[in-house]
Design a protein around this motif. Structure first.
Motif, PDB file in Angstrom:
ATOM      1  N   LEU A 179       0.806  -1.219   0.000  1.00 16.83           N
ATOM      2  CA  LEU A 179       0.000   0.000   0.000  1.00 16.83           C
ATOM      3  C   LEU A 179       0.842   1.273   0.000  1.00 16.83           C
ATOM      4  CD1 LEU A 179      -2.934  -1.050   2.299  1.00 16.83           C
ATOM      5  CD2 LEU A 179      -3.181   0.122   0.125  1.00 16.83           C
ATOM      6  N   PHE A 180       1.788   1.339   0.930  1.00 17.68           N
ATOM      7  CA  PHE A 180       2.583   2.571   1.034  1.00 17.68           C
ATOM      8  C   PHE A 180       3.399   2.803  -0.238  1.00 17.68           C
ATOM      9  CE2 PHE A 180       6.651   4.601   2.132  1.00 17.68           C
ATOM     10  CZ  PHE A 180       6.176   5.830   2.549  1.00 17.68           C
ATOM     11  N   THR A 181       4.103   1.755  -0.649  1.00 19.34           N
ATOM     12  CA  THR A 181       4.965   1.901  -1.831  1.00 19.34           C
ATOM     13  C   THR A 181       4.134   2.211  -3.069  1.00 19.34           C
ATOM     14  OG1 THR A 181       6.161   0.122  -0.782  1.00 19.34           O
ATOM     15  CG2 THR A 181       6.992   0.867  -2.881  1.00 19.34           C
ATOM     16  N   SER A 182       2.944   1.582  -3.160  1.00 18.77           N
ATOM     17  CA  SER A 182       2.101   1.843  -4.328  1.00 18.77           C
ATOM     18  C   SER A 182       1.651   3.294  -4.352  1.00 18.77           C
ATOM     19  CB  SER A 182       0.875   0.939  -4.310  1.00 18.77           C
ATOM     20  OG  SER A 182       1.266  -0.399  -4.344  1.00 18.77           O
ATOM     21  N   GLY A 183       1.298   3.834  -3.178  1.00 16.78           N
ATOM     22  CA  GLY A 183       0.900   5.234  -3.102  1.00 16.78           C
ATOM     23  C   GLY A 183       2.025   6.121  -3.603  1.00 16.78           C
ATOM     24  N   ARG A 184       3.226   5.792  -3.161  1.00 15.79           N
ATOM     25  CA  ARG A 184       4.407   6.551  -3.588  1.00 15.79           C
ATOM     26  C   ARG A 184       4.608   6.426  -5.093  1.00 15.79           C
ATOM     27  NH1 ARG A 184       9.788   6.559   0.202  1.00 15.79           N
ATOM     28  NH2 ARG A 184      10.427   8.549  -0.682  1.00 15.79           N
ATOM     29  N   PRO A 188      -4.562  -0.397  -8.576  1.00 12.51           N
ATOM     30  CA  PRO A 188      -4.365   0.673  -7.591  1.00 12.51           C
ATOM     31  C   PRO A 188      -3.211   0.394  -6.630  1.00 12.51           C
ATOM     32  CG  PRO A 188      -6.470  -0.438  -7.241  1.00 12.51           C
ATOM     33  CD  PRO A 188      -5.922  -0.959  -8.525  1.00 12.51           C
ATOM     34  N   PHE A 189      -3.090  -0.843  -6.173  1.00 14.51           N
ATOM     35  CA  PHE A 189      -1.954  -1.149  -5.297  1.00 14.51           C
ATOM     36  C   PHE A 189      -1.652  -2.632  -5.359  1.00 14.51           C
ATOM     37  CE2 PHE A 189      -5.855  -1.131  -2.872  1.00 14.51           C
ATOM     38  CZ  PHE A 189      -5.816  -2.302  -2.125  1.00 14.51           C
ATOM     39  N   MET A 197      -5.445   0.881   6.076  1.00  9.45           N
ATOM     40  CA  MET A 197      -5.026   0.606   4.691  1.00  9.45           C
ATOM     41  C   MET A 197      -4.956   1.887   3.867  1.00  9.45           C
ATOM     42  SD  MET A 197      -7.196  -2.812   3.740  1.00  9.45           S
ATOM     43  CE  MET A 197      -6.956  -2.684   1.974  1.00  9.45           C
ATOM     44  N   ALA A 214      -1.620   3.944   1.993  1.00  8.23           N
ATOM     45  CA  ALA A 214      -1.523   4.397   0.603  1.00  8.23           C
ATOM     46  C   ALA A 214      -1.384   5.915   0.553  1.00  8.23           C
ATOM     47  CB  ALA A 214      -2.748   3.949  -0.182  1.00  8.23           C
ATOM     48  N   ARG A 239     -10.453  -0.638   0.076  1.00  4.57           N
ATOM     49  CA  ARG A 239      -9.773  -0.931  -1.195  1.00  4.57           C
ATOM     50  C   ARG A 239     -10.151   0.107  -2.244  1.00  4.57           C
ATOM     51  NH1 ARG A 239      -7.495  -6.188  -1.212  1.00  4.57           N
ATOM     52  NH2 ARG A 239      -7.146  -5.935  -3.443  1.00  4.57           N
ATOM     53  N   ALA A 273      -8.460   3.349  -1.316  1.00 10.29           N
ATOM     54  CA  ALA A 273      -7.019   3.329  -1.616  1.00 10.29           C
ATOM     55  C   ALA A 273      -6.798   3.534  -3.111  1.00 10.29           C
ATOM     56  CB  ALA A 273      -6.386   2.021  -1.161  1.00 10.29           C
ATOM     57  N   ALA A 274      -7.713   3.006  -3.920  1.00 12.64           N
ATOM     58  CA  ALA A 274      -7.635   3.250  -5.358  1.00 12.64           C
ATOM     59  C   ALA A 274      -7.898   4.728  -5.629  1.00 12.64           C
ATOM     60  CB  ALA A 274      -8.633   2.380  -6.100  1.00 12.64           C
TER      61      ALA A 274
END
Lengths: 334, 160
Positions: free
Chosen positions: A8-13, A289-290, B31, B35, B113, B116-117
């Motif tokens: 999640l964190f890395t994907s946001g980045r 998305p992640f 979660m 993100a 989810r 987060a998207a």
């Protein structure tokens, strides 16, 4: 298999960083730039600005590109618990260094100048290994591969055998690595890249009229097309390989790329199409998305971007025409 | 006063209604927060937009708590004189708590989810944040429906 939530964190980045990937318009502007001055001006508006500023001259672009890639690796490494994901990409630079070390040992020259800093094994330790010092802190698998490569050189006196053996060792380690990570996406990506490389190797060897044993040594492990597949089609005309693969997932690459290769004797189109095919797999990360796909897709996209820039810069510095450069350009991720 | 099995069931229902959606919301908010932290690490100006998205999966926990309160109020726990519930009455209260308990837990995670998207949308096109919020808010419908069912049942059961 790692869960999507772990990314999640890395994907946001990564989602924020995807904005800074070079789009088609930037590539076009570099392509249309009149001189290297203008190229630098375009690059100064992009994420590459600090690296090119530091390098000073456009002729030091290799260093600038390497620094830029290193920044990406460092960034993903620091935001991800699982270091194996970045390792999947950096391992090849270590093996590339290992090849340089092996070659300089064969030639008895100094290697340190041409080593890549994108690998994870310290360069001093690799140089130590090259000098046969026992306390070189190099991973066991790489040490074994290096020793085997040196042995095979003693036997055959053929530097190409060293390359083949080290390539094989790299892919064996990559297969183990993806098995360890246990994510299907990475496995599929690796398998496709191995298959496309193997097809290329087979066609090339066929043109060289190499013997059967060389084929066995040149094929990389980890693909979906097995050794027997290549051995079977090695004895038949190339056209039957094209037909055999025309209903596989590599149909696009094979139909246009191989046909052109057979017709013109030039693999450039095949190489471009297989790179685009692999990028197509990675693009799944753009729409997810992640998850692992997002992160892996981004790293792959960055490597692809560096490849594109290298083609562009080499072309521009040497004054090659726009059309000729365009022919060699790969697709972009965003 | 003797404690009846019915009272135990009713209280169990209230507990369930509070802690299951609570877990879901905690996970969900966590979660989206992860993100969002990733995006903000690269672009701190996106903080406020991602914060709205992060808050969305938090509602299920509130619905659960609300249901728990209604149970406590209905069985007289809040006023200090617990009604002497029969086993059947207790089980009915317990059953009434199930919709929000289960739907709350699962919908919070599903909503996270989607949110987060939505954080990805904020990273790419911050002006379209409303669309990301809408997508995530659609999931809210089902948590609200479950809450409605639970509350209607609780007020419909005759306890006195």
């Amino acid at each position: 298999m790692p869960r999507d939530e772990e990314f999640l964190f890395t994907s946001g980045r990564v989602k924020a960083l995807e904005n800074r990937l070079l789009g088609r318009s930037i590539i076009e502007r570099i392509l249309e730039a009149e001189d290297t001055e203008a190229v630098l001006r375009v690059l100064s508006e992009t994420d590459y600005a600090p690296e090119f500023e530091e390098a000073g001259s456009i002729y030091d672009f290799e260093k600038a590109l390497e620094n830029s890639m290193k920044r990406t690796f460092d960034l993903i490494r620091e935001s991800l618990n699982d270091r194996r994901i970045v390792r999947f990409f950096t391992l090849k630079y270590d093996y590339q260094n290992l090849k340089v070390i092996a070659k300089s040992r064969i030639l008895g020259s100094e290697a340190s100048g041409s080593l890549s800093r994108l690998g994870e094994v310290p360069l001093d330790e690799l140089v130590k290994l090259g000098k046969d010092e026992a306390d070189a802190a190099v991973p066991e698998a790489m040490k074994t591969a290096f020793e085997a490569a040196m042995r095979i050189y003693e036997e055959t006196r053929d530097p190409q055998q060293v390359d083949l053996l080290l390539d094989r060792a790299l892919y064996e380690e990559l297969v183990e690595l993806t098995k360890g990570i246990g994510h299907q996406f990475l496995k599929d990506y690796l398998a496709a890249s191995v298959d496309l490389t193997n097809i290329k190797a087979m066609v090339r060897l066929k043109y060289m009229e190499a013997d059967f044993r060389t084929l066995g040594k040149a094929l990389l492990p980890g693909g979906t097309l097995g050794q027997d597949f290549f051995e079977k089609y090695y004895q038949e005309p190339l056209q039957s390989l094209v037909e055999a693969l025309s209903s596989s997932r590599y149909a696009v690459v094979v139909k246009e790329g191989l046909e052109k290769w057979i017709a013109t004797g030039n693999p450039a189109s095949y190489e471009k199409l297989s790179d685009d095919y692999l990028l197509g797999i990675l693009k799944k990360g753009l729409y997810k998305p992640f998850g692992l796909e997002t992160v892996v897709g981004y790293i792959g996209a960055r490597e692809n971007e560096i490849k594109i820039l290298r083609v562009l810069l080499v072309g521009k510095i040497n004054g090659i025409s726009e059309d000729l450069i365009r022919e060699r350009l790969r697709d972009v991720y965003v | 006063m003797e404690i009846t099995l019915g009272q135990v069931f009713a209280l169990l229902g209230a507990a369930l209604a509070v802690f299951l959606p609570g877990i879901g919301s905690a996970r969900g908010v966590g979660m989206v927060g992860e993100a969002a932290a990733g995006v903000v690490a690269e672009d701190p100006s996106k903080f406020s937009q991602t914060l709205i998205l992060q808050a969305l999966p938090g509602t299920q926990g509130i619905y659960g708590l609300l249901t728990g309160f209604v149970v406590m109020q209905r069985i007289g726990l809040l006023g200090g004189n617990l009604l002497p519930l029969t086993t059947h009455q207790g089980l009915m209260v317990f059953a009434a708590c199930l919709p929000i308990s289960i739907v709350g837990l699962l919908s919070a995670i599903s909503q996270a989810r989607a949110a987060a998207a939505g954080v990805g949308i904020v990273a790419k096109r911050p002006e379209e944040v409303a669309k990301g919020i809408t997508y995530a808010a659609m999931v809210e419908t089902y948590a609200v429906l479950a809450l409605l069912a639970s509350i209607l049942m609780l007020f419909g059961i005759r306890l006195a």
